[in-house]
Write an enzyme that holds these catalytic residues in place. Structure first.
Site, PDB file in Angstrom:
ATOM      1  N   SER A 124       0.834  -1.195   0.000  1.00  9.88           N
ATOM      2  CA  SER A 124       0.000   0.000   0.000  1.00  9.88           C
ATOM      3  C   SER A 124       0.872   1.249   0.000  1.00  9.88           C
ATOM      4  CB  SER A 124      -0.876   0.003   1.255  1.00  9.88           C
ATOM      5  OG  SER A 124      -1.506   1.257   1.415  1.00  9.88           O
ATOM      6  N   TYR A 148      -2.450  -0.316  10.925  1.00  4.09           N
ATOM      7  CA  TYR A 148      -2.619  -0.935   9.602  1.00  4.09           C
ATOM      8  C   TYR A 148      -1.367  -0.699   8.753  1.00  4.09           C
ATOM      9  CZ  TYR A 148      -3.884  -1.406   4.711  1.00  4.09           C
ATOM     10  OH  TYR A 148      -3.863  -1.731   3.369  1.00  4.09           O
ATOM     11  N   LYS A 152       1.620  -3.356   7.256  1.00  2.00           N
ATOM     12  CA  LYS A 152       2.069  -3.446   5.850  1.00  2.00           C
ATOM     13  C   LYS A 152       3.584  -3.267   5.752  1.00  2.00           C
ATOM     14  CE  LYS A 152      -1.729  -4.270   3.677  1.00  2.00           C
ATOM     15  NZ  LYS A 152      -1.890  -5.511   2.933  1.00  2.00           N
TER      16      LYS A 152
HETATM   17  P1  NAD Z   1     -11.138  -6.984   1.042  1.00  2.00           P
HETATM   18  O1  NAD Z   1     -11.435  -6.899   2.484  1.00  2.00           O
HETATM   19  O2  NAD Z   1     -12.232  -6.756   0.072  1.00  2.00           O
HETATM   20  O3  NAD Z   1     -10.453  -8.401   0.691  1.00  2.00           O
HETATM   21  C1  NAD Z   1      -9.652  -9.098   1.609  1.00  2.00           C
HETATM   22  C2  NAD Z   1     -10.135 -10.543   1.634  1.00  2.00           C
HETATM   23  O4  NAD Z   1      -9.327 -11.271   2.553  1.00  2.00           O
HETATM   24  C3  NAD Z   1     -11.580 -10.678   2.106  1.00  2.00           C
HETATM   25  O5  NAD Z   1     -12.285 -11.488   1.196  1.00  2.00           O
HETATM   26  C4  NAD Z   1     -11.464 -11.351   3.485  1.00  2.00           C
HETATM   27  O6  NAD Z   1     -12.568 -12.205   3.740  1.00  2.00           O
HETATM   28  C5  NAD Z   1     -10.148 -12.102   3.358  1.00  2.00           C
HETATM   29  N1  NAD Z   1      -9.423 -12.289   4.612  1.00  2.00           N
HETATM   30  C6  NAD Z   1      -9.114 -11.364   5.556  1.00  2.00           C
HETATM   31  N2  NAD Z   1      -8.416 -11.925   6.559  1.00  2.00           N
HETATM   32  C7  NAD Z   1      -8.244 -13.225   6.235  1.00  2.00           C
HETATM   33  C8  NAD Z   1      -7.600 -14.319   6.853  1.00  2.00           C
HETATM   34  N3  NAD Z   1      -7.003 -14.182   8.049  1.00  2.00           N
HETATM   35  N4  NAD Z   1      -7.616 -15.523   6.233  1.00  2.00           N
HETATM   36  C9  NAD Z   1      -8.245 -15.687   5.042  1.00  2.00           C
HETATM   37  N5  NAD Z   1      -8.884 -14.688   4.409  1.00  2.00           N
HETATM   38  C10 NAD Z   1      -8.878 -13.468   4.995  1.00  2.00           C
HETATM   39  O7  NAD Z   1      -9.919  -5.952   0.776  1.00  2.00           O
HETATM   40  P2  NAD Z   1      -9.321  -5.466  -0.614  1.00  2.00           P
HETATM   41  O8  NAD Z   1      -9.684  -4.040  -0.790  1.00  2.00           O
HETATM   42  O9  NAD Z   1      -9.613  -6.431  -1.689  1.00  2.00           O
HETATM   43  O10 NAD Z   1      -7.777  -5.489  -0.241  1.00  2.00           O
HETATM   44  C11 NAD Z   1      -6.952  -6.589  -0.568  1.00  2.00           C
HETATM   45  C12 NAD Z   1      -5.547  -6.312  -0.083  1.00  2.00           C
HETATM   46  O11 NAD Z   1      -5.076  -5.106  -0.684  1.00  2.00           O
HETATM   47  C13 NAD Z   1      -5.424  -6.099   1.434  1.00  2.00           C
HETATM   48  O12 NAD Z   1      -4.237  -6.724   1.873  1.00  2.00           O
HETATM   49  C14 NAD Z   1      -5.334  -4.614   1.582  1.00  2.00           C
HETATM   50  O13 NAD Z   1      -4.622  -4.244   2.734  1.00  2.00           O
HETATM   51  C15 NAD Z   1      -4.596  -4.231   0.317  1.00  2.00           C
HETATM   52  N6  NAD Z   1      -4.850  -2.840  -0.092  1.00  2.00           N
HETATM   53  C16 NAD Z   1      -6.131  -2.424  -0.311  1.00  2.00           C
HETATM   54  C17 NAD Z   1      -6.357  -1.092  -0.674  1.00  2.00           C
HETATM   55  C18 NAD Z   1      -7.763  -0.591  -0.875  1.00  2.00           C
HETATM   56  O14 NAD Z   1      -7.958   0.629  -0.813  1.00  2.00           O
HETATM   57  N7  NAD Z   1      -8.748  -1.421  -1.130  1.00  2.00           N
HETATM   58  C19 NAD Z   1      -5.284  -0.213  -0.856  1.00  2.00           C
HETATM   59  C20 NAD Z   1      -3.985  -0.684  -0.642  1.00  2.00           C
HETATM   60  C21 NAD Z   1      -3.781  -2.015  -0.263  1.00  2.00           C
HETATM   61  C1  WQD Z   2      -9.747   9.672  -0.019  1.00  2.00           C
HETATM   62  C2  WQD Z   2      -9.969  11.178   0.127  1.00  2.00           C
HETATM   63  C3  WQD Z   2     -10.385  11.883   2.390  1.00  2.00           C
HETATM   64  C4  WQD Z   2     -14.217   9.796   2.821  1.00  2.00           C
HETATM   65  C5  WQD Z   2      -7.120   4.864   2.507  1.00  2.00           C
HETATM   66  C6  WQD Z   2      -6.051   4.257   3.372  1.00  2.00           C
HETATM   67  C7  WQD Z   2      -4.917   3.781   2.531  1.00  2.00           C
HETATM   68  C8  WQD Z   2      -5.401   2.872   1.391  1.00  2.00           C
HETATM   69  C9  WQD Z   2      -6.544   3.447   0.639  1.00  2.00           C
HETATM   70  C10 WQD Z   2      -5.200   0.593   2.072  1.00  2.00           C
HETATM   71  C11 WQD Z   2      -9.276  11.797   1.341  1.00  2.00           C
HETATM   72  C12 WQD Z   2     -11.605  12.128   1.516  1.00  2.00           C
HETATM   73  C13 WQD Z   2     -13.026  10.294   2.325  1.00  2.00           C
HETATM   74  C14 WQD Z   2     -15.286  10.706   3.110  1.00  2.00           C
HETATM   75  C15 WQD Z   2     -13.893  12.517   2.343  1.00  2.00           C
HETATM   76  N1  WQD Z   2      -5.895   1.622   1.891  1.00  2.00           N
HETATM   77  N2  WQD Z   2     -12.868  11.638   2.081  1.00  2.00           N
HETATM   78  N3  WQD Z   2     -15.077  12.028   2.828  1.00  2.00           N
HETATM   79  O1  WQD Z   2      -7.468   7.917   3.098  1.00  2.00           O
HETATM   80  O2  WQD Z   2      -6.487   8.174   0.757  1.00  2.00           O
HETATM   81  O3  WQD Z   2      -6.552   5.963   1.815  1.00  2.00           O
HETATM   82  O4  WQD Z   2      -7.554   3.894   1.554  1.00  2.00           O
HETATM   83  O5  WQD Z   2      -4.018   0.448   2.031  1.00  2.00           O
HETATM   84  O6  WQD Z   2      -4.036   3.120   3.377  1.00  2.00           O
HETATM   85  O7  WQD Z   2      -5.592   5.216   4.306  1.00  2.00           O
HETATM   86  O8  WQD Z   2      -8.660   6.958   1.050  1.00  2.00           O
HETATM   87  O9  WQD Z   2     -10.986   6.876   0.252  1.00  2.00           O
HETATM   88  O10 WQD Z   2     -10.568   7.132   2.734  1.00  2.00           O
HETATM   89  O11 WQD Z   2     -10.053   9.041   1.219  1.00  2.00           O
HETATM   90  O12 WQD Z   2     -13.770  13.732   2.114  1.00  2.00           O
HETATM   91  O13 WQD Z   2     -16.381  10.306   3.566  1.00  2.00           O
HETATM   92  O14 WQD Z   2     -11.373  11.407   0.331  1.00  2.00           O
HETATM   93  O15 WQD Z   2     -10.206  12.915   3.316  1.00  2.00           O
HETATM   94  O16 WQD Z   2      -8.849  13.086   0.976  1.00  2.00           O
HETATM   95  P1  WQD Z   2      -7.259   7.373   1.748  1.00  2.00           P
HETATM   96  P2  WQD Z   2     -10.146   7.435   1.341  1.00  2.00           P
END
Ligand code: NAD
Ligand code: WQD
Length: 332
Positions: A124, A148, A152
């Protein structure tokens, strides 16, 4: 290839599964369903005409995981499983270290047991902390501001240590910026449980009339319109980035970190305008105080992904909003 996706039923994993199934790979989805539903499986079949193997289990069940890796002769693992809500991680840090860090240790032990040493990890952009400069390249110093993010960061460091100790590992940490949107069919997408924390799913539910209005967290940031700027990347572009990384990793042993972003920043108000256009619905909003821990702007230097993987994002804001809206109406 035989590929196992931990967390493969979740938002990002399910989109990656589509791309891999359509490319002819055999896919095993390994997920405990703590943040996803079994319905995703039928949707994947509907989209691809193929049936992935599904195993409902926890990544911390090391023996089960090792058996699955052996039974399906898995050649590469894509590790999505984990918890991802920043706010929740502050309140329940142990859940994050147990699921994310301990879960990854368990996965690595199972992979060693099964003799699989090719791994793509869901990293991330949060590991860059408060940006010292923009755009963020992979050499930017790393830090974490919440449990979190720290989980990571720990995992990245652990993977690097492992690659130093055993050069047979091939590991790439893909650092995602802000994934958004859904598959063009509208059948799979992001379905957060409860009130969404992230911007895009929140806007979608306001447009649908399920939530009254969006709170825009701050309009006094040093950005063009004062609201926070982020690098939103279409989840299908992100999915294709994984396929490119997998093909590349076969030729590149060792540990690597690569950004997956577009390089383009958009503000909260840009996102409101784009969603309004794509959905033809009003998105009422009010300006609210800044959210603790937010940075003003965050966007990628996507150059390394292009140079190394030959990959770059192709889809724009309207496709992100249009597909998210379709999922809101069809899939959610
Ligand atoms: P998500 O929650 O939709 O998917 C994660 C999946 O993992 C879910 O289906 C959940 O049931 C499963 N899971 C969680 N813990 C588990 C465990 N202990 N054993 C087996 N299964 C488990 O999330 P996502 O948005 O698809 O994110 C996927 C990955 O990408 C995560 O590692 C997240 O940290 C990373 N990530 C997501 C974002 C984002 O904004 N969505 C951004 C950066 C990184
Ligand atoms: C985006 C923008 C908020 C909600 C997060 C995690 C990051 C990554 C992705 C996993 C910001 C604004 C949001 C709302 C708003 N996840 N906002 N009103 O914070 O960039 O990233 O998700 O790794 O680690 O921190 O994403 O979608 O929450 O926010 O104004 O109700 O929208 O302030 O500027 P963020 P976000």
């Amino acid at each position: 290839m035989n590929i196992l996706l931990t967390g493969g039923m979740g938002y990002i994993g399910s989109h990656v599964a589509v791309v891999l199934l359509q490319a002819g790979h055999r896919v095993v989805l390994y997920d405990n369903l703590c943040n996803s539903g079994i319905g995703v499986l039928a949707r994947l079949e509907q989209i691809t005409g193929k049936t992935p193997v599904f195993i409902q289990a926890d990544v911390r069940a090391t023996k089960t995981l090792a058996d699955v890796l052996k039974d399906h002769a898995v050649e590469a693992v894509l590790h999505f499983a984990g918890l991802k809500a920043v706010g929740e991680s502050v309140k329940k840090p142990l859940d994050y270290y147990a699921n994310n860090v301990e879960g990854t240790v368990s996965l690595l032990e199972a992979m060693l047991d099964a003799g699989t040493r090719t791994l793509i990890f869901s990293g991330s952009a949060t590991v860059y902390g408060d940006p010292h400069y923009l755009p963020l390249d992979e050499a930017h110093p790393l830090s974490a501001t919440n449990p979190y993010g720290r989980s990571k960061l720990h995992i990245e460091e652990m993977l690097r240590d492992l690659s130093v100790a055993d050069p047979l590992w091939r590991v790439v940490c893909l650092r995602y910026f802000n994934p958004a949107g859904a598959h063009e069919s509208g059948l799979i997408g992001e379905r957060p449980m409860g009130v969404p924390n992230n911007l895009m799913p929140y806007i979608a539910r306001v447009a649908a009339g399920e939530l009254k209005e969006l709170s825009v967290f701050g309009n006094d940031y040093p950005t063009p319109d004062g609201t926070g700027v982020r690098d939103y990347i279409h989840v299908m572009d992100l999915a294709e980035g994984h396929a490119a990384a997998l093909a590349w990793l076969v030729r590149h042993p060792g540990w690597h970190a690569i950004n997956l972003g577009t390089g383009q920043g958009y503000s909260v108000l840009d996102m409101v305008a784009a969603f309004t256009k794509a959905s033809s619905r009003a998105v009422p909003y009010r300006i609210a105080p800044r959210r603790a821990g937010d940075v003003a702007a965050c966007y990628a230097d996507p150059g390394k992904a292009l140079r190394e993987l030959g990959w770059q994002a192709r889809r724009g804001l309207l496709e992100m909003c249009g597909s998210a809206w379709k999922f809101q109406n069809l899939g959610a």
